[in-house]
Design a protein around this motif. Sequence first.
Motif, PDB file in Angstrom:
ATOM      1  N   MET A  26       0.829  -1.205   0.000  1.00  0.00           N
ATOM      2  CA  MET A  26       0.000   0.000   0.000  1.00  0.00           C
ATOM      3  C   MET A  26       0.868   1.261   0.000  1.00  0.00           C
ATOM      4  N   GLU A  27       0.284   2.307  -0.557  1.00  0.00           N
ATOM      5  CA  GLU A  27       0.932   3.623  -0.539  1.00  0.00           C
ATOM      6  C   GLU A  27      -0.169   4.675  -0.424  1.00  0.00           C
ATOM      7  N   ALA A  28       0.229   5.917  -0.281  1.00  0.00           N
ATOM      8  CA  ALA A  28      -0.757   7.004  -0.211  1.00  0.00           C
ATOM      9  C   ALA A  28      -0.187   8.219  -0.924  1.00  0.00           C
ATOM     10  N   ARG A  29      -1.078   9.143  -1.246  1.00  0.00           N
ATOM     11  CA  ARG A  29      -0.600  10.390  -1.871  1.00  0.00           C
ATOM     12  C   ARG A  29      -1.408  11.575  -1.328  1.00  0.00           C
ATOM     13  N   LYS A  30      -0.714  12.703  -1.281  1.00  0.00           N
ATOM     14  CA  LYS A  30      -1.307  13.984  -0.873  1.00  0.00           C
ATOM     15  C   LYS A  30      -2.014  13.902   0.485  1.00  0.00           C
ATOM     16  N   LEU A  31      -1.358  13.247   1.454  1.00  0.00           N
ATOM     17  CA  LEU A  31      -1.927  13.204   2.800  1.00  0.00           C
ATOM     18  C   LEU A  31      -1.817  14.589   3.438  1.00  0.00           C
ATOM     19  N   ASP A  32      -2.766  14.889   4.334  1.00  0.00           N
ATOM     20  CA  ASP A  32      -2.712  16.171   5.050  1.00  0.00           C
ATOM     21  C   ASP A  32      -1.436  16.264   5.872  1.00  0.00           C
ATOM     22  N   ASN A  33      -0.881  17.455   5.921  1.00  0.00           N
ATOM     23  CA  ASN A  33       0.307  17.678   6.744  1.00  0.00           C
ATOM     24  C   ASN A  33      -0.123  18.105   8.144  1.00  0.00           C
ATOM     25  N   LYS A  34       0.237  17.292   9.134  1.00  0.00           N
ATOM     26  CA  LYS A  34      -0.156  17.553  10.516  1.00  0.00           C
ATOM     27  C   LYS A  34       0.981  18.138  11.351  1.00  0.00           C
ATOM     28  N   ASP A  35       2.157  18.222  10.771  1.00  0.00           N
ATOM     29  CA  ASP A  35       3.321  18.687  11.531  1.00  0.00           C
ATOM     30  C   ASP A  35       3.663  20.133  11.195  1.00  0.00           C
ATOM     31  N   PHE A  36       3.932  20.917  12.235  1.00  0.00           N
ATOM     32  CA  PHE A  36       4.280  22.326  12.050  1.00  0.00           C
ATOM     33  C   PHE A  36       5.648  22.449  11.384  1.00  0.00           C
ATOM     34  N   PHE A  37       6.595  21.626  11.898  1.00  0.00           N
ATOM     35  CA  PHE A  37       7.925  21.573  11.272  1.00  0.00           C
ATOM     36  C   PHE A  37       8.027  20.246  10.530  1.00  0.00           C
ATOM     37  N   GLY A  38       8.393  20.269   9.258  1.00  0.00           N
ATOM     38  CA  GLY A  38       8.498  19.031   8.495  1.00  0.00           C
ATOM     39  C   GLY A  38       7.138  18.550   8.018  1.00  0.00           C
ATOM     40  N   LYS A  39       7.096  17.277   7.610  1.00  0.00           N
ATOM     41  CA  LYS A  39       5.864  16.693   7.068  1.00  0.00           C
ATOM     42  C   LYS A  39       5.343  15.618   8.016  1.00  0.00           C
ATOM     43  N   SER A  40       4.119  15.159   7.757  1.00  0.00           N
ATOM     44  CA  SER A  40       3.521  14.105   8.577  1.00  0.00           C
ATOM     45  C   SER A  40       4.358  12.827   8.515  1.00  0.00           C
ATOM     46  N   ASP A  41       4.211  12.014   9.580  1.00  0.00           N
ATOM     47  CA  ASP A  41       4.873  10.696   9.668  1.00  0.00           C
ATOM     48  C   ASP A  41       3.758   9.638   9.675  1.00  0.00           C
ATOM     49  N   PRO A  42       3.232   9.270   8.508  1.00  0.00           N
ATOM     50  CA  PRO A  42       2.001   8.483   8.480  1.00  0.00           C
ATOM     51  C   PRO A  42       2.177   6.981   8.735  1.00  0.00           C
ATOM     52  N   TYR A  43       1.145   6.411   9.363  1.00  0.00           N
ATOM     53  CA  TYR A  43       1.020   4.957   9.500  1.00  0.00           C
ATOM     54  C   TYR A  43      -0.462   4.608   9.437  1.00  0.00           C
ATOM     55  N   LEU A  44      -0.760   3.346   9.197  1.00  0.00           N
ATOM     56  CA  LEU A  44      -2.145   2.887   9.072  1.00  0.00           C
ATOM     57  C   LEU A  44      -2.494   1.921  10.207  1.00  0.00           C
ATOM     58  N   GLU A  45      -3.745   1.959  10.640  1.00  0.00           N
ATOM     59  CA  GLU A  45      -4.278   0.955  11.563  1.00  0.00           C
ATOM     60  C   GLU A  45      -5.501   0.312  10.928  1.00  0.00           C
ATOM     61  N   PHE A  46      -5.526  -1.037  10.933  1.00  0.00           N
ATOM     62  CA  PHE A  46      -6.652  -1.792  10.381  1.00  0.00           C
ATOM     63  C   PHE A  46      -7.512  -2.315  11.534  1.00  0.00           C
ATOM     64  N   TYR A  47      -8.814  -2.134  11.415  1.00  0.00           N
ATOM     65  CA  TYR A  47      -9.736  -2.598  12.453  1.00  0.00           C
ATOM     66  C   TYR A  47     -10.755  -3.566  11.856  1.00  0.00           C
ATOM     67  N   ARG A  48     -11.055  -4.609  12.612  1.00  0.00           N
ATOM     68  CA  ARG A  48     -12.130  -5.527  12.214  1.00  0.00           C
ATOM     69  C   ARG A  48     -13.358  -5.253  13.069  1.00  0.00           C
TER      70      ARG A  48
END
Length: 540
Positions: free
Chosen positions: A145-167
């Motif tokens: 999996m990959e992602a594109r154009k995720l929202d930037n949540k960090d004031f300095f630098g870019k987001s550090d994204p990860y995914l969580e899967f729920y059943r």
Amino acid sequence: MAAACVTKVELTVSCENLLDKDVGSKSDPLCVLLMNTSGNQWFEVDRTERVKNCLCPKFAKKFVVDYCFEVVQKLRFGIYDIDNKSIDLSDDDFLGEFECSLGQIVSSSKLTRPLQLKNKKPAGKGVITISAEEIKDNRVVNFEMEARKLDNKDFFGKSDPYLEFYRQTETGWQLAHRTEVVKNNLNPCWRPFKIPLRSLCAGDMEKPIKVECYDYDSDGSHDLIGIFETNMKRLQETTRTAPVEFECINSKKKQKKSYKNSGVVVVKVCQITKEYTFLDYIMGGCQINFTVGIDFTGSNGDPKSPDSLHYISPQGVNEYLSAIWSVGLVVQDYDSDKMFPAFGFGAQIPPTWQVSHEFPLSFNPANPYCAGVEGVVEAYRMCLPQVKLYGPTNFAPIINHVARFAQQALQQNTASQYYVLLIITDGVITDMDQTRGAIVAASRLPMSIIIVGVGKADFTDMEILDGDDGRLKSIKGEPAVRDIVQFVPFRKFQNCPKEELAKCVLAEVPGQVVTFFSMMKLSPPKSNTPVDSPNGPTQK
């Protein structure tokens, strides 16, 4: 007689209101599971991941245990605040524990109980919840999996994204998997990962699956980027040329007229495969080839002296013999011809009295085999008075010796042979660099190494070889592709039934066998493979 394993059970653990042991942040909890089936000896089954800065952790890693109806399987769940890289928990803050039997968990399927301190007093308001589920499905889902154009949540630098899967469960959403964090990237590409199908959707292709995308923060206050829901039927529509895409939606932003999404998550690969178990391989005809290596260096002491580790007591035992018996009796059941090569190292041997680091106990290089564990014990007893204990303590020659035969077995391109080398030693390795290189090379072969440390020496180096705390690397920086070494100090088991040592040292072998054959994409040999198939390449 060993109790027949009825089934496998998967345990999911979460906690709430844990004690906060960290100044300036929250505890970083980890759960360790211990089991006791006889006497007072507890052995570690497994550990969850560490959840940083969190007093109400939901652990993604599951415990898988054999449920044996005939045995009272006592379980102890210990929660620790992990603040260092050591695998030893004694130097970490203890947050509480809970003891029960596996039967109690199974019969209630979900158990919530208060955590206790060692003195049996409450661990604050901390509680633990354990859910149990019988494993009937060994299919796994392989994702890329990959992602594109995720929202930037960090004031300095870019987001550090990860995914969580729920059943989806009857009681709400349950965490099934958490991916790695990709640092500083709004267009992340996560490493391939796999999730057991039962954890993801209990085998129901239309059961809802929720995926949450977060920005990782080291203080534990992870920011939600967005969420989407799907199911396996939809996920499986993906192809290399037409990947399935999902918009990540953040409900807090939906009110804005200009809001479209918080990024797009792309599923490039979603493939269901069967993940074979150790028993699938064993029952399918895989042979476990057992080799013994015995330390005959001078630091063991004069075998004629009662102080020597090689001194055979009037009862006919010493620590070397105890280790051979306890491990060999278990392993020999998986080897059809029960002929085991047995070697010594670190001694001067007749007739030239040159030091050798891989001599057969029989002194016959053309036939190093011993008939069963009894044969290994007899060869050791016959060999001991004929050699001069010397040195140094070199492991690499005997590891490379077994690796040559594992290499030949690998060339057959079947899952029919696996090699287990038991090294029994009293002390510090002399050829550490060469040994590390030999283990890294062997990690690519159908081979595991068990090291039993006898005596009272400092075995710190052995802990380094046992790659539980990070990946072992050769002197050139090349990493082992998998952990193949299990080290156990014999003194921990001196006063325990011999079965306990075997349980501990062999605990990781089934997983190592499965990991290797899965890595090589090898299925079990056909079930109609003759059980008495050849014992792999002959060691000469």
